[in-house]
Enzyme design. Structure first.
Site, short mmCIF file in Angstrom:
data_model
loop_
_atom_site.label_atom_id
_atom_site.label_comp_id
_atom_site.label_asym_id
_atom_site.label_seq_id
_atom_site.Cartn_x
_atom_site.Cartn_y
_atom_site.Cartn_z
N PRO A 1 0.82 -1.22 0.00
CA PRO A 1 0.00 0.00 0.00
C PRO A 1 0.86 1.28 0.00
O PRO A 1 0.36 2.36 -0.30
CB PRO A 1 -0.82 -0.09 1.29
CG PRO A 1 -0.60 -1.43 1.86
CD PRO A 1 0.57 -2.06 1.18
N GLU B 1 1.79 -6.63 8.56
CA GLU B 1 1.80 -5.17 8.69
C GLU B 1 2.77 -4.52 7.73
O GLU B 1 2.70 -3.32 7.48
CB GLU B 1 2.13 -4.75 10.12
CG GLU B 1 1.12 -5.20 11.15
CD GLU B 1 -0.32 -4.86 10.75
OE1 GLU B 1 -0.60 -3.67 10.51
OE2 GLU B 1 -1.15 -5.79 10.68
N ARG C 1 -3.38 -8.86 -20.48
CA ARG C 1 -4.25 -8.52 -21.61
C ARG C 1 -3.57 -7.58 -22.60
O ARG C 1 -4.08 -7.38 -23.69
CB ARG C 1 -5.60 -7.99 -21.15
CG ARG C 1 -5.50 -6.86 -20.15
CD ARG C 1 -6.84 -6.52 -19.54
NE ARG C 1 -7.69 -5.83 -20.50
CZ ARG C 1 -8.82 -6.29 -20.99
NH1 ARG C 1 -9.29 -7.45 -20.63
NH2 ARG C 1 -9.51 -5.58 -21.85
N ASP D 1 -9.81 0.05 -24.85
CA ASP D 1 -10.14 -0.02 -23.43
C ASP D 1 -10.19 1.36 -22.81
O ASP D 1 -9.51 2.28 -23.25
CB ASP D 1 -9.07 -0.82 -22.68
CG ASP D 1 -9.37 -2.31 -22.69
OD1 ASP D 1 -10.50 -2.67 -23.01
OD2 ASP D 1 -8.45 -3.09 -22.37
CL1 6GU Z 1 -0.30 -3.62 -3.14
N1 6GU Z 1 -1.18 -4.31 -0.77
C1 6GU Z 1 -2.04 -4.25 0.26
N2 6GU Z 1 -1.84 -5.02 1.33
N3 6GU Z 1 -3.11 -3.47 0.27
C2 6GU Z 1 -3.30 -2.71 -0.82
C3 6GU Z 1 -2.45 -2.73 -1.92
C4 6GU Z 1 -1.36 -3.55 -1.85
N4 6GU Z 1 -2.90 -1.86 -2.83
C5 6GU Z 1 -4.00 -1.34 -2.31
N5 6GU Z 1 -4.25 -1.84 -1.10
#
Ligand code: 6GU
Length: 242
Positions: free
Chosen positions: A89, A116, A154, A169
């Site tokens: 994230p 985490e 794709r 797309d």
């Molecule tokens: Cl790449 N990993 C996690 N754990 N949560 C996420 C993400 C990645 N992308 C958005 N939320």
């Protein structure tokens, strides 16, 4: 193209591509997908892949050694050097431009984070890019890896039956897609727009372009503000304000 995935839940990723567009690409030899179990690279009686965070705090952190060992084994499993991507994230947002860039690499290695977080030395030692798929929290990088594999897969030439499909797309030109309709012409009292049944290809093209522009302006101001609009686009938007 070849894609390797390093994960503590390898079956989750393997099972996702047993069917569908990417599944067929794998069957047809256009894409080679190899999913590796991180636990196979962990040592000790418990083959631990995670540990408590230095400095304290909730949750567990992925240990660096198993990931480094896994990445080394995966690199040595084929000739080309893979583009190494960590799903987290904390990464930069994965978008259609990144999908295009990844699809032009001959080899991609996706490292799935869990818990985490991942020990920061992994990024320093063996990661080219960190990517996230959006601003929400998922339990691990497996679902993001699947999203990346699908978006990249794709774009491999020959994967979509019709090569024009990928070019058409949404997002390819930075805009959302126009609305789509199929038979019946009237459903539950709602008619498909007459222009789509008119047979006038130019009128259809203009209607679709205007719909795409209006939708993007309304729903995704961020994309709209970045889109490169033609003179025709500006005219279509002008007429839509009436
Ligand atoms: Cl790449 N990993 C996690 N754990 N949560 C996420 C993400 C990645 N992308 C958005 N939320």
């Amino acid at each position: 193209m070849r894609i390797d995935v390093l994960s503590v839940l390898p079956r989750m990723v393997e099972d996702a591509f047993r069917e569908g567009v990417v599944g067929r690409a794998i069957e047809g030899g256009l894409l080679e997908l190899k999913v590796w179990n991180l636990r196979d690279f962990a040592e000790g009686k418990y083959q631990q892949t995670d540990d408590a965070p230095f400095g304290g705090g909730a949750g567990m952190v992925m240990k660096p050694e198993p990931i480094l060992k896994g990445v080394r084994a995966i690199r040595e499993d084929a000739d080309a050097e893979p583009l190494k991507v960590l799903l987290t994230p904390q990464g930069r947002l994965f978008d259609q431009a990144a999908a295009g860039r990844f699809s032009r690499a001959s080899r991609l290695l996706l490292i799935c984070g869990r818990y985490e977080g991942v020990d920061e030395r992994v990024s320093e030692l063996c990661v080219d890019e960190e990517v996230s798929i959006g601003d929400y929290v998922l339990s691990g990088g497996e679902i993001p890896a699947m999203a990346v594999i699908d978006a990249v897969g794709r774009l491999i030439p020959g994967v979509l039956g019709n090569d024009a499909s990928a070019a058409q797309d949404s997002f390819t030109d930075g805009l959302l897609d126009h609305p789509h309709y199929t038979r019946p012409a009237e459903f539950e009292g709602i008619r498909a727009p007459d222009v789509l049944l008119s047979g006038d290809h130019e009128a259809v093209r203009l209607w679709r372009r205007r719909q795409a522009l209006e939708r993007t302006r309304e729903r995704r101001k961020d994309l709209f503000d970045r889109a490169e609009l033609s003179e025709e686009d500006l005219r279509l938007l002008e007429s839509s304000r009436d």
